[in-house]
Scaffold this motif. Structure first.
Motif, PDB file in Angstrom:
ATOM      1  N   GLU A 171       0.828  -1.206   0.000  1.00 29.12           N
ATOM      2  CA  GLU A 171       0.000   0.000   0.000  1.00 29.12           C
ATOM      3  C   GLU A 171       0.866   1.262   0.000  1.00 29.12           C
ATOM      4  OE1 GLU A 171      -2.670  -0.365   3.298  1.00 29.12           O
ATOM      5  OE2 GLU A 171      -3.844  -1.947   2.351  1.00 29.12           O
ATOM      6  N   VAL A 172       1.843   1.252  -0.900  1.00 25.24           N
ATOM      7  CA  VAL A 172       2.731   2.388  -1.096  1.00 25.24           C
ATOM      8  C   VAL A 172       2.413   3.011  -2.448  1.00 25.24           C
ATOM      9  CG1 VAL A 172       5.135   3.104  -1.441  1.00 25.24           C
ATOM     10  CG2 VAL A 172       4.559   1.422   0.332  1.00 25.24           C
ATOM     11  N   ASN A 173       2.333   4.314  -2.505  1.00 23.19           N
ATOM     12  CA  ASN A 173       2.070   5.044  -3.743  1.00 23.19           C
ATOM     13  C   ASN A 173       3.090   4.645  -4.813  1.00 23.19           C
ATOM     14  OD1 ASN A 173       1.878   6.917  -5.841  1.00 23.19           O
ATOM     15  ND2 ASN A 173       1.375   8.598  -4.474  1.00 23.19           N
ATOM     16  N   PRO A 174       2.653   4.139  -5.957  1.00 18.67           N
ATOM     17  CA  PRO A 174       3.598   3.678  -6.981  1.00 18.67           C
ATOM     18  C   PRO A 174       4.496   4.779  -7.519  1.00 18.67           C
ATOM     19  CG  PRO A 174       1.355   3.733  -7.859  1.00 18.67           C
ATOM     20  CD  PRO A 174       1.243   3.941  -6.382  1.00 18.67           C
ATOM     21  N   GLU A 175       4.072   6.047  -7.380  1.00 15.38           N
ATOM     22  CA  GLU A 175       4.866   7.163  -7.895  1.00 15.38           C
ATOM     23  C   GLU A 175       5.803   7.758  -6.848  1.00 15.38           C
ATOM     24  OE1 GLU A 175       4.854   7.892 -11.063  1.00 15.38           O
ATOM     25  OE2 GLU A 175       3.403   6.267 -11.303  1.00 15.38           O
ATOM     26  N   SER A 176       5.751   7.250  -5.622  1.00 18.24           N
ATOM     27  CA  SER A 176       6.553   7.838  -4.551  1.00 18.24           C
ATOM     28  C   SER A 176       7.981   7.299  -4.581  1.00 18.24           C
ATOM     29  CB  SER A 176       5.927   7.547  -3.192  1.00 18.24           C
ATOM     30  OG  SER A 176       5.991   6.166  -2.899  1.00 18.24           O
ATOM     31  N   ASN A 177       8.858   7.968  -3.843  1.00 22.81           N
ATOM     32  CA  ASN A 177      10.217   7.488  -3.615  1.00 22.81           C
ATOM     33  C   ASN A 177      10.252   6.891  -2.216  1.00 22.81           C
ATOM     34  OD1 ASN A 177      11.699   8.396  -6.058  1.00 22.81           O
ATOM     35  ND2 ASN A 177      10.983  10.410  -5.377  1.00 22.81           N
ATOM     36  N   LEU A 178      10.527   5.608  -2.122  1.00 15.83           N
ATOM     37  CA  LEU A 178      10.496   4.908  -0.849  1.00 15.83           C
ATOM     38  C   LEU A 178      11.913   4.612  -0.376  1.00 15.83           C
ATOM     39  CD1 LEU A 178       8.942   3.447   1.418  1.00 15.83           C
ATOM     40  CD2 LEU A 178       8.987   1.387  -0.026  1.00 15.83           C
ATOM     41  N   LEU A 179      12.272   5.232   0.745  1.00 16.61           N
ATOM     42  CA  LEU A 179      13.548   4.952   1.402  1.00 16.61           C
ATOM     43  C   LEU A 179      13.289   3.944   2.515  1.00 16.61           C
ATOM     44  CD1 LEU A 179      14.957   8.583   1.665  1.00 16.61           C
ATOM     45  CD2 LEU A 179      15.233   6.921  -0.192  1.00 16.61           C
ATOM     46  N   LEU A 180      14.208   2.997   2.690  1.00 18.76           N
ATOM     47  CA  LEU A 180      13.961   1.874   3.585  1.00 18.76           C
ATOM     48  C   LEU A 180      15.126   1.672   4.545  1.00 18.76           C
ATOM     49  CD1 LEU A 180      11.972  -0.593   4.023  1.00 18.76           C
ATOM     50  CD2 LEU A 180      13.480  -1.869   2.485  1.00 18.76           C
ATOM     51  N   PHE A 181      14.776   1.431   5.804  1.00 15.47           N
ATOM     52  CA  PHE A 181      15.753   0.958   6.791  1.00 15.47           C
ATOM     53  C   PHE A 181      15.292  -0.403   7.277  1.00 15.47           C
ATOM     54  CE2 PHE A 181      16.773   0.034  11.191  1.00 15.47           C
ATOM     55  CZ  PHE A 181      18.147   0.157  11.201  1.00 15.47           C
ATOM     56  N   VAL A 182      16.217  -1.358   7.352  1.00 16.32           N
ATOM     57  CA  VAL A 182      15.908  -2.697   7.856  1.00 16.32           C
ATOM     58  C   VAL A 182      16.958  -3.056   8.900  1.00 16.32           C
ATOM     59  CG1 VAL A 182      15.666  -5.142   7.303  1.00 16.32           C
ATOM     60  CG2 VAL A 182      14.915  -3.414   5.650  1.00 16.32           C
ATOM     61  N   GLY A 183      16.512  -3.437  10.084  1.00 12.42           N
ATOM     62  CA  GLY A 183      17.486  -3.856  11.097  1.00 12.42           C
ATOM     63  C   GLY A 183      16.961  -3.710  12.502  1.00 12.42           C
ATOM     64  N   ARG A 184      17.820  -4.031  13.450  1.00  6.74           N
ATOM     65  CA  ARG A 184      17.471  -3.862  14.859  1.00  6.74           C
ATOM     66  C   ARG A 184      17.345  -2.381  15.181  1.00  6.74           C
ATOM     67  NH1 ARG A 184      21.643  -7.391  15.083  1.00  6.74           N
ATOM     68  NH2 ARG A 184      23.041  -5.850  16.041  1.00  6.74           N
ATOM     69  N   ILE A 185      16.485  -2.084  16.120  1.00  5.14           N
ATOM     70  CA  ILE A 185      16.319  -0.694  16.553  1.00  5.14           C
ATOM     71  C   ILE A 185      17.203  -0.475  17.766  1.00  5.14           C
ATOM     72  CG2 ILE A 185      14.668   1.070  17.274  1.00  5.14           C
ATOM     73  CD1 ILE A 185      14.271  -0.003  14.423  1.00  5.14           C
ATOM     74  N   GLU A 186      18.396  -0.002  17.508  1.00  3.05           N
ATOM     75  CA  GLU A 186      19.342   0.298  18.570  1.00  3.05           C
ATOM     76  C   GLU A 186      20.178   1.498  18.152  1.00  3.05           C
ATOM     77  OE1 GLU A 186      21.649  -3.233  19.141  1.00  3.05           O
ATOM     78  OE2 GLU A 186      22.774  -2.995  17.290  1.00  3.05           O
ATOM     79  N   ALA A 187      20.778   2.153  19.139  1.00  2.00           N
ATOM     80  CA  ALA A 187      21.456   3.422  18.878  1.00  2.00           C
ATOM     81  C   ALA A 187      22.565   3.288  17.834  1.00  2.00           C
ATOM     82  CB  ALA A 187      22.018   3.978  20.190  1.00  2.00           C
ATOM     83  N   LEU A 188      23.293   2.164  17.831  1.00  2.00           N
ATOM     84  CA  LEU A 188      24.401   1.988  16.892  1.00  2.00           C
ATOM     85  C   LEU A 188      23.951   1.976  15.434  1.00  2.00           C
ATOM     86  CD1 LEU A 188      26.663  -0.719  18.590  1.00  2.00           C
ATOM     87  CD2 LEU A 188      27.292   1.628  18.062  1.00  2.00           C
ATOM     88  N   LYS A 189      22.670   1.713  15.189  1.00  2.00           N
ATOM     89  CA  LYS A 189      22.161   1.692  13.818  1.00  2.00           C
ATOM     90  C   LYS A 189      21.921   3.105  13.276  1.00  2.00           C
ATOM     91  CE  LYS A 189      22.076  -2.809  13.469  1.00  2.00           C
ATOM     92  NZ  LYS A 189      22.976  -3.533  12.550  1.00  2.00           N
ATOM     93  N   ALA A 190      21.905   4.091  14.176  1.00  2.00           N
ATOM     94  CA  ALA A 190      21.873   5.510  13.778  1.00  2.00           C
ATOM     95  C   ALA A 190      20.689   5.885  12.889  1.00  2.00           C
ATOM     96  CB  ALA A 190      23.189   5.895  13.091  1.00  2.00           C
ATOM     97  N   VAL A 191      19.520   5.349  13.197  1.00  2.00           N
ATOM     98  CA  VAL A 191      18.324   5.711  12.428  1.00  2.00           C
ATOM     99  C   VAL A 191      18.041   7.203  12.560  1.00  2.00           C
ATOM    100  CG1 VAL A 191      15.849   5.293  12.135  1.00  2.00           C
ATOM    101  CG2 VAL A 191      17.372   3.394  12.697  1.00  2.00           C
ATOM    102  N   ASP A 192      18.412   7.784  13.693  1.00  2.00           N
ATOM    103  CA  ASP A 192      18.167   9.219  13.884  1.00  2.00           C
ATOM    104  C   ASP A 192      18.936  10.073  12.878  1.00  2.00           C
ATOM    105  OD1 ASP A 192      20.551   8.481  15.053  1.00  2.00           O
ATOM    106  OD2 ASP A 192      20.239   9.552  16.925  1.00  2.00           O
ATOM    107  N   THR A 193      20.028   9.550  12.318  1.00  2.00           N
ATOM    108  CA  THR A 193      20.747  10.283  11.271  1.00  2.00           C
ATOM    109  C   THR A 193      19.875  10.440  10.031  1.00  2.00           C
ATOM    110  OG1 THR A 193      22.895   9.477  12.061  1.00  2.00           O
ATOM    111  CG2 THR A 193      22.811  10.305   9.809  1.00  2.00           C
ATOM    112  N   ILE A 194      19.060   9.440   9.737  1.00  2.93           N
ATOM    113  CA  ILE A 194      18.136   9.537   8.598  1.00  2.93           C
ATOM    114  C   ILE A 194      17.079  10.603   8.888  1.00  2.93           C
ATOM    115  CG2 ILE A 194      16.569   8.281   7.071  1.00  2.93           C
ATOM    116  CD1 ILE A 194      17.968   5.692   7.901  1.00  2.93           C
ATOM    117  N   PHE A 195      16.575  10.630  10.116  1.00  4.71           N
ATOM    118  CA  PHE A 195      15.608  11.666  10.500  1.00  4.71           C
ATOM    119  C   PHE A 195      16.215  13.052  10.314  1.00  4.71           C
ATOM    120  CE2 PHE A 195      12.867   9.088  13.744  1.00  4.71           C
ATOM    121  CZ  PHE A 195      12.523   8.224  12.730  1.00  4.71           C
ATOM    122  N   GLU A 196      17.455  13.198  10.751  1.00  6.65           N
ATOM    123  CA  GLU A 196      18.121  14.500  10.640  1.00  6.65           C
ATOM    124  C   GLU A 196      18.304  14.884   9.184  1.00  6.65           C
ATOM    125  OE1 GLU A 196      21.677  13.951  12.859  1.00  6.65           O
ATOM    126  OE2 GLU A 196      20.638  13.797  14.793  1.00  6.65           O
TER     127      GLU A 196
END
Length: 418
Positions: free
Chosen positions: A219-244
């Protein structure tokens, strides 16, 4: 000497565990896929894990032909943090020896994973006189250097890791970077280390599914650009860098966000006790990007191809990755990867060919990579094709053959003095 039977030790990481949990990830996948491939090649593999559930089967044969997962009593039958399991390693070792003795089992070699299992393997070497190869997966020295910038003293894990080097007949490093870290931080001998990367299931992760079909299912818009993160949710994965980085784009290039979504695969979005998950959810709101972010929770390996197929790119901004199996799965699926230039990622992802490199914790650099990604769709498609081709070199059949060659060499060599 041909290898016929292997004892694979993985005290804390079960290949049968659900993916995406707090302590499940690349190592669990490695053990599952490697043992399955070895079994296909006619080699008997017994995987020894600590029993973490009272109802767990003592012997499980669901992985495939010639492969058994053996749960051993060692401490309370409940989940425990890896460090807490150290005090039960003697009991684990005794249970393993008793299992093999009762069934008159003899192994050609032991292959241990992570520092807890390396401790057990060194004791088996003393008891049986058996050779063993070891894979660290992550190094205590590296994790402490990243997590604690201040001066620190080596802890029990690091001291155990150094002791394993004195006993192991061969150490398998995932990348040249890990090899260098072992030589620099642990004073490992050059001849003791062999570099063999993890593999990828090229039958599961491939370009068969079209992006449009995958997006329709998700259920993702076919015309959108989808960025993906896959992995454990822990500080070393630095997901907050993507938010920034998304925040930077909102301020400097808002047009790039019009058709953009960021999906996070991992963890439990509904958990109230997961500090990092709760922090990220709050942070997305504080930064004004919550409408772009979608937390979908942990997914099994069988579900991940759907997400990789749907994605425009996978982002791995980690502070530390010994290898980065998610990047390899994405590449095998024909999806470019934007990755921090750390550990195995700097070797696996080829900058400007299969994706982009970025300095760790540099959201502006990541934002620039995203702009470049979205500015030329045909180039992005070419990168995906190149990534898929390169990933074929990492098929598990090839990796298993390389490991078997090493194992055969180990059992034929003169014993190392410990």
């Amino acid at each position: 000497m041909p290898i016929r039977r292997i004892a694979l030790i993985s005290v804390h990481a079960s290949p049968l565990a659900s993916m995406g949990g707090a302590k499940t990830g690349g190592m669990n996948v490695y053990i599952y896929e490697l043992s399955r491939e070895l079994g296909r090649q006619g080699i008997s593999v017994d995987i020894f894990i600590r029993r973490a559930c009272p109802s767990a089967s003592a012997v499980d044969e669901s992985i495939g032909e010639n492969v058994r997962v053996i749960s051993l009593a060692a401490g309370p039958p409940e989940p425990l943090p890896p460090a807490k399991q150290f005090e039960f390693l003697s009991e684990f070792t005794a249970s393993l020896i008793a299992f093999a003795t009762r069934r008159n089992l003899h192994y050609d070699i032991v292959y241990s994973h992570y520092w807890l299992s390396g401790w057990v393997a060194s004791k088996l070497k003393e008891a049986w006189g058996i050779r063993f190869a070891h894979m660290y997966h992550t190094l205590g020295h590296m994790k402490k250097r990243i997590e604690d910038k201040s001066h620190y003293q080596p802890d029990r894990r690091i001291m155990t890791e150094m002791s394993i080097l004195q006993s192991a007949d061969r150490v398998v490093a995932a990348t040249p970077a890990e090899q260098a870290q072992l030589r620099w931080l642990y004073r490992a001998g050059r001849k003791q280390i062999v570099v063999i990367p993890p593999g990828v299931n090229t039958e599961r992760f491939n370009k068969v599914m079209s992006r449009d079909v995958a997006r329709e299912i998700l259920e993702v818009n076919p015309e959108s650009n989808l960025l993906l993160f896959v992995g454990r949710i822990e500080a070393l994965k630095a997901v907050d860098t993507i938010f920034e980085a998304l925040h930077v784009l909102r301020e400097r290039a808002p047009s790039t966000l019009r058709n953009l979504q960021f999906m996070i695969v991992g963890g439990d979005p509904k958990s109230t006790g997961d500090h990092e998950m709760n922090r990220l959810q709050s942070l997305s709101v504080e930064m004004g990007i919550a409408q772009l972010v979608r937390f979908v929770g942990a997914k099994e390996q069988s579900e991940l191809p759907l997400f990789y197929a749907a994605a425009t790119a996978v982002i791995m901004p980690s502070d530390y990755e010994s290898f980065g199996m998610v990047a390899l799965e994405a590449m095998s699926s024909g999806t470019p990867v934007i990755a921090s230039q750390v550990g195995g990622l700097q070797f696996l992802v080829r900058d400007q060919e299969t994706g982009w490199h970025m300095p760790a914790r540099e959201p502006i650099s990541l934002a620039e990579c995203i702009i470049e990604l979205l500015s030329d769709r045909s180039r992005t498609e070419d990168m995906g094709l190149a990534a898929s081709r390169i990933a074929q070199e990492y098929a598990w059949s090839r990796i298993a053959e390389r490991l078997l060659t090493v194992f055969e060499d180990v059992v034929c060599q003169k014993p190392r003095r410990t």
